[in-house]
Design an enzyme around this catalytic site. Sequence first.
Site, PDB file in Angstrom:
ATOM      1  N   ASP A 219       2.437   5.427  -6.954  1.00 26.32           N
ATOM      2  CA  ASP A 219       3.687   5.264  -6.217  1.00 26.32           C
ATOM      3  C   ASP A 219       4.897   5.070  -7.120  1.00 26.32           C
ATOM      4  O   ASP A 219       6.029   5.201  -6.676  1.00 26.32           O
ATOM      5  CB  ASP A 219       3.578   4.072  -5.259  1.00 26.32           C
ATOM      6  CG  ASP A 219       2.670   4.402  -4.111  1.00 26.32           C
ATOM      7  OD1 ASP A 219       2.788   5.512  -3.586  1.00 26.32           O
ATOM      8  OD2 ASP A 219       1.842   3.558  -3.745  1.00 26.32           O
TER       9      ASP A 219
ATOM     10  N   HIS B  83       0.872  -1.194   0.000  1.00 24.59           N
ATOM     11  CA  HIS B  83       0.000   0.000   0.000  1.00 24.59           C
ATOM     12  C   HIS B  83       0.905   1.239   0.000  1.00 24.59           C
ATOM     13  O   HIS B  83       1.682   1.424  -0.933  1.00 24.59           O
ATOM     14  CB  HIS B  83      -0.914  -0.117   1.226  1.00 24.59           C
ATOM     15  CG  HIS B  83      -1.966   0.936   1.363  1.00 24.59           C
ATOM     16  ND1 HIS B  83      -2.322   1.797   0.369  1.00 24.59           N
ATOM     17  CD2 HIS B  83      -2.762   1.279   2.427  1.00 24.59           C
ATOM     18  CE1 HIS B  83      -3.287   2.603   0.789  1.00 24.59           C
ATOM     19  NE2 HIS B  83      -3.559   2.316   2.053  1.00 24.59           N
TER      20      HIS B  83
ATOM     21  N   HIS C 189      -2.831  -2.524  -9.430  1.00 27.30           N
ATOM     22  CA  HIS C 189      -3.766  -1.911  -8.496  1.00 27.30           C
ATOM     23  C   HIS C 189      -5.000  -2.790  -8.393  1.00 27.30           C
ATOM     24  O   HIS C 189      -5.414  -3.373  -9.396  1.00 27.30           O
ATOM     25  CB  HIS C 189      -4.169  -0.505  -8.990  1.00 27.30           C
ATOM     26  CG  HIS C 189      -4.707   0.345  -7.901  1.00 27.30           C
ATOM     27  ND1 HIS C 189      -6.008   0.289  -7.506  1.00 27.30           N
ATOM     28  CD2 HIS C 189      -4.087   1.232  -7.096  1.00 27.30           C
ATOM     29  CE1 HIS C 189      -6.177   1.132  -6.506  1.00 27.30           C
ATOM     30  NE2 HIS C 189      -5.030   1.721  -6.236  1.00 27.30           N
TER      31      HIS C 189
HETATM   32  N1  ACO Z   1       4.334  -7.192 -10.296  1.00 28.83           N
HETATM   33  C1  ACO Z   1       4.183  -8.406 -10.886  1.00 28.83           C
HETATM   34  N2  ACO Z   1       3.006  -9.074 -10.949  1.00 28.83           N
HETATM   35  C2  ACO Z   1       1.951  -8.491 -10.375  1.00 28.83           C
HETATM   36  C3  ACO Z   1       2.029  -7.229  -9.753  1.00 28.83           C
HETATM   37  C4  ACO Z   1       3.296  -6.582  -9.726  1.00 28.83           C
HETATM   38  N3  ACO Z   1       3.437  -5.387  -9.155  1.00 28.83           N
HETATM   39  N4  ACO Z   1       0.806  -6.896  -9.249  1.00 28.83           N
HETATM   40  C5  ACO Z   1       0.000  -7.911  -9.577  1.00 28.83           C
HETATM   41  N5  ACO Z   1       0.673  -8.865 -10.254  1.00 28.83           N
HETATM   42  C6  ACO Z   1       0.132 -10.104 -10.839  1.00 28.83           C
HETATM   43  C7  ACO Z   1      -0.220 -11.114  -9.758  1.00 28.83           C
HETATM   44  O1  ACO Z   1       0.880 -11.969  -9.478  1.00 28.83           O
HETATM   45  C8  ACO Z   1      -1.370 -11.836 -10.383  1.00 28.83           C
HETATM   46  O2  ACO Z   1      -0.857 -12.721 -11.363  1.00 28.83           O
HETATM   47  P1  ACO Z   1      -1.525 -14.195 -11.552  1.00 28.83           P
HETATM   48  O3  ACO Z   1      -2.951 -13.942 -11.899  1.00 28.83           O
HETATM   49  O4  ACO Z   1      -0.722 -14.838 -12.619  1.00 28.83           O
HETATM   50  O5  ACO Z   1      -1.371 -14.875 -10.211  1.00 28.83           O
HETATM   51  C9  ACO Z   1      -2.112 -10.762 -11.165  1.00 28.83           C
HETATM   52  O6  ACO Z   1      -1.116  -9.763 -11.468  1.00 28.83           O
HETATM   53  C10 ACO Z   1      -3.253 -10.132 -10.401  1.00 28.83           C
HETATM   54  O7  ACO Z   1      -2.739  -9.502  -9.241  1.00 28.83           O
HETATM   55  P2  ACO Z   1      -3.342  -9.616  -7.788  1.00 28.83           P
HETATM   56  O8  ACO Z   1      -2.242  -9.934  -6.820  1.00 28.83           O
HETATM   57  O9  ACO Z   1      -4.536 -10.507  -7.791  1.00 28.83           O
HETATM   58  O10 ACO Z   1      -3.816  -8.135  -7.563  1.00 28.83           O
HETATM   59  P3  ACO Z   1      -4.343  -7.533  -6.203  1.00 28.83           P
HETATM   60  O11 ACO Z   1      -5.478  -6.652  -6.563  1.00 28.83           O
HETATM   61  O12 ACO Z   1      -4.581  -8.570  -5.166  1.00 28.83           O
HETATM   62  O13 ACO Z   1      -3.096  -6.648  -5.690  1.00 28.83           O
HETATM   63  C11 ACO Z   1      -1.552  -4.878  -5.524  1.00 28.83           C
HETATM   64  C12 ACO Z   1      -2.952  -5.303  -5.969  1.00 28.83           C
HETATM   65  C13 ACO Z   1      -1.328  -5.282  -4.059  1.00 28.83           C
HETATM   66  C14 ACO Z   1      -1.453  -3.363  -5.624  1.00 28.83           C
HETATM   67  C15 ACO Z   1      -0.504  -5.568  -6.445  1.00 28.83           C
HETATM   68  O14 ACO Z   1      -0.702  -5.148  -7.775  1.00 28.83           O
HETATM   69  C16 ACO Z   1       0.939  -5.265  -6.019  1.00 28.83           C
HETATM   70  O15 ACO Z   1       1.475  -5.972  -5.163  1.00 28.83           O
HETATM   71  N6  ACO Z   1       1.570  -4.203  -6.610  1.00 28.83           N
HETATM   72  C17 ACO Z   1       2.906  -3.799  -6.179  1.00 28.83           C
HETATM   73  C18 ACO Z   1       2.827  -2.959  -4.911  1.00 28.83           C
HETATM   74  C19 ACO Z   1       2.291  -1.581  -5.165  1.00 28.83           C
HETATM   75  O16 ACO Z   1       2.707  -0.892  -6.082  1.00 28.83           O
HETATM   76  N7  ACO Z   1       1.378  -1.148  -4.295  1.00 28.83           N
HETATM   77  C20 ACO Z   1       0.811   0.194  -4.359  1.00 28.83           C
HETATM   78  C21 ACO Z   1      -0.619   0.129  -4.705  1.00 28.83           C
HETATM   79  S1  ACO Z   1      -1.273   1.720  -4.975  1.00 28.83           S
HETATM   80  C22 ACO Z   1      -1.435   2.410  -3.474  1.00 28.83           C
HETATM   81  O17 ACO Z   1      -1.615   1.818  -2.463  1.00 28.83           O
HETATM   82  C23 ACO Z   1      -1.300   3.838  -3.471  1.00 28.83           C
END
Ligand code: ACO
Length: 494
Positions: free
Chosen positions: A411, A316, A355
Amino acid sequence: MGQETPKAKHARNDSLVVIDNRTGKQYSVPITHNSVPATFFKFIRAPAGPDDRPEDEAERGLRVADRGFLNTAVIESAITYIDGERGILRYRGYPIEQLAEKSTFLECAYLLIYGALPARSQLSHFEREVLLHGIMHADATKFFGSFRYDAHPMAMLTSAFAYLGSYYGEANPSLQGQTLFTKCAKGDPEALQNMDKQIYRLIGKAITLAAMAYRVRQGREFVVPPTGMSYAESFLYQLDHLSPTDSFSASSSASPSPSPYKPHPVLARALDILFILHADHEMNASSTTVLQTGSSLPDPYSAVAAGCASLYGPLHGGANEAVIRMLVSIGSPNNVPTFLAAVKRREKVLSGFGHRVYKTSDPRSFIIRKIADEVFAVTGPDPLLDTAMALHDAALKDDYFVSRKLAPNVDFWSGLIYRAMGFPMDFFPVLFVVPRIVGWVAHWRQMMLSPEGVKIWRPRQIYVGPSERSYVPFDEREAVQGPGKEPSIVIHSG
Ligand code: ACO
C-alpha cells in the site's frame, strides 16, 4: 548420501508433551503440519484453584488464547503461501514475480479458484463467462442514485454486493436449503454449476459496480460493459468512457455509436498487474471475514459484502488511501524528520509500513515500484513522490523501524500509482476490493468443497467481567460515572 531414510523419517515422534503442573498429568499432543490441534487442549482439565473464578471454567478444559489471531491457523488451505521471513508469496505454488511478469489477472483468478493454470480453451471459457456476467440490471441505476453525492465509494460498493445478492434467489441457501453449496463437496454437477455462476457474477460485476460507484458521484451516465476487452481494459473503459449522450461524444460525432475511447495499453497492463498482486494474500483480515461470515452459510454476495467492510479499514485495504492522506499532510521531504519523530512518540501512524506476516520485505512492493516507474513515464511523476521517497529512505535507516522489522508494504506505493492514473483518493480501497474478490471466492469455494463439511466459525472468549450479581432497584443504585463509563452527551446539529 546424507539423505534421510524413510525409516529415520518415521522414527521421529511428531508430538508435543505437555505437563499440567496443576494436576501433574502429562499429555501427548499430536503435531501435524507443524501445528497442534487447539481442541486437544479441551481435554486438559483441573479442579478450580484458589485464584480461579467460576467463569474460568477450569474443570471444563483448557482454552487457547490468541488475541488478534497472532498464531492460530483457522483453516487448511491449498491456495496461497507466504513466507514472511523470506519475503515469498506464491499462488498455488507459483511465485508472484513470475505471475506478475507472465500471467494475466483472469488467468491468475482461474489458478487461485480452480487450483491449476488453465489450458487455452479453459481460460477462454472462464474469461468469456466472467466478462459476460459484467452487465448489471438497469434497476441498479436507482440503487446507486439513492446515495448522497459525496458518499464514500466503499459505502456504495459494500452495500452494492449485499444488494446484488437480492437478485439471485437461486444462490441463497436460506431459500434453497442450507446444503446448496456444501453439496458441491460431493461433486454434484448442478450444485457446482450454480456455484460457478455466482463466481462469474461476482468477479464480472465487481468492475461494473465499482465503475458505477465512481460515475454516480460525477453525475455521469453508467456504461454498459464493452466486449472484446480484457478485464482491466473493460474496467478503465467503464470508468472513463464518455457515453453517446455525454457532451463530448454527442458533439464530436454525427453517429450515435460509442466514442472511440480505448484505455492506454501501459495503464491497462499496469492495472492488470496490480490486480494480480492484490488477488490473494491467504488469511488476511478480509478473507478471514468472508470465511467467518460464509461459515454460517449465507449467500456468497453477503459474505463478499462483509469482506468489503473488513478491507475498508485503514489497517488493511484502506491503507493505500491513508498513505496519500499522510503524504499530503507531511507536505514536503523537509517535514519527514518531524513526522517520523511523531510516529515514534506514537502520535502518528506510518501508513504503508509494517505487516503481520512480512517481517523483512513485502515482495509485492518491489514489483509495484517497477510498475510505478512505467506508469509515471506515461502520466508524469506524482508530486508526492519526493516526499514518499524521503520517508521511505529515512524510515529504512531508522533503528525504531528496523528493530521492529517494519518495511514498506504494497500500500505504500499503490496509492501513488492510482493517484497518477487519476483516481480519486477515496476510490483506492475499491481498487483493492475488485481483485481481492478473487481471493475471497477462492477461499469461500475451498471451504464449501471441504470434504469434512463446513463448521461454523465460533471462537471462544476469556470472560473477565463481573461474576453473577443480583439486579439492583433504582433507589438502591449508586450511579457509575465518568468518560467511557456512561453514554456521552452529544451535540445536536441542524
Ligand atoms: N508505524 C509505526 N509503528 C508500527 C507500525 C507502523 N506502521 N506498524 C507496526 N508498528 C510497531 C507497533 O507499534 C509495535 O511496536 P511495539 O512492539 O513497540 O509496541 C510493533 O511495530 C509491532 O507491530 P504490531 O502492531 O504488533 O503489528 P501487527 O502485526 O499487529 O500489525 C499492521 C500489522 C496492522 C499492518 C501494522 O503494521 C500497521 O498498522 N501498519 C500501518 C497500516 C498499513 O500499512 N496497513 C496495510 C497492511 S498491508 C495490507 O493490508 C495490504
